[in-house]
Design a protein around this motif. Structure first.
Motif, PDB file in Angstrom:
ATOM      1  N   SER A 272      -1.348   4.758 -11.359  1.00  0.00           N
ATOM      2  CA  SER A 272      -0.303   4.711 -10.123  1.00  0.00           C
ATOM      3  C   SER A 272      -0.536   3.161  -9.716  1.00  0.00           C
ATOM      4  CB  SER A 272      -0.736   5.603  -9.088  1.00  0.00           C
ATOM      5  OG  SER A 272      -1.849   5.663  -8.526  1.00  0.00           O
TER       6      SER A 272
ATOM      7  N   SER B  94       3.908   1.995  -1.525  1.00  0.00           N
ATOM      8  CA  SER B  94       4.390   2.721  -2.644  1.00  0.00           C
ATOM      9  C   SER B  94       5.652   3.651  -1.994  1.00  0.00           C
ATOM     10  CB  SER B  94       3.435   3.742  -3.163  1.00  0.00           C
ATOM     11  OG  SER B  94       2.948   4.546  -1.961  1.00  0.00           O
TER      12      SER B  94
ATOM     13  N   ASN C 158       9.711   1.365  -8.713  1.00  0.00           N
ATOM     14  CA  ASN C 158       8.576   2.043  -9.101  1.00  0.00           C
ATOM     15  C   ASN C 158       8.577   2.573 -10.303  1.00  0.00           C
ATOM     16  OD1 ASN C 158       7.203   1.738  -6.663  1.00  0.00           O
ATOM     17  ND2 ASN C 158       8.082   3.663  -5.700  1.00  0.00           N
TER      18      ASN C 158
END
Length: 121
Positions: free
Chosen positions: A29, A52, A72
């Motif tokens: 991530s 994020s 993303n």
């Protein structure tokens, strides 16, 4: 894991450029992503960051002219630079906080190699 920046170049005052920075490798991530710049003889300074979740922050000198965004799905951060000025001339570096697949507990800080933006007539 590495960050690869692209999109720099020579542009006239008042012009626009779009920088991209793609993260690749064993990524679990990505937390924060951002851009910093360093002009000759000066310290590195914040340009803009994005979380994020999409929250952004930018330096006073670029507010209203530069826009940061991220994809993303592509692990990519962008910097749209409009109304460029000669004082925007610098090497632009991308930065990201990344958790790797083999140790998701650790948030590692990575830097790209830099891309040169020159604003000149």
């Amino acid at each position: 894991v590495q960050l690869q920046a692209s999109g720099g170049g020579l542009v006239q005052p008042g012009g626009s450029l779009r920088l991209s920075c793609a993260a690749s490798g064993s990524i679990f991530s990505i937390s924060y992503m951002g851009w910093y710049r360093q002009a000759p003889g000066k310290q590195r300074e914040l340009v803009a960051t994005i979380t994020s979740g999409g929250s952004t922050n930018s330096g006073d000198s670029v507010k209203g002219r530069f826009t940061i965004s991220r994809d993303n799905a592509r692990n990519t951060v962008y910097l749209q630079m409009n109304s460029l000025k000669p004082e925007d001339t610098a090497v632009y570096y991308c930065n990201a906080g990344i958790r790797k697949r083999d140790d998701r507990r650790i948030l590692n800080d990575y830097w790209g190699q830099g891309t040169l933006v020159t604003v000149s007539s």
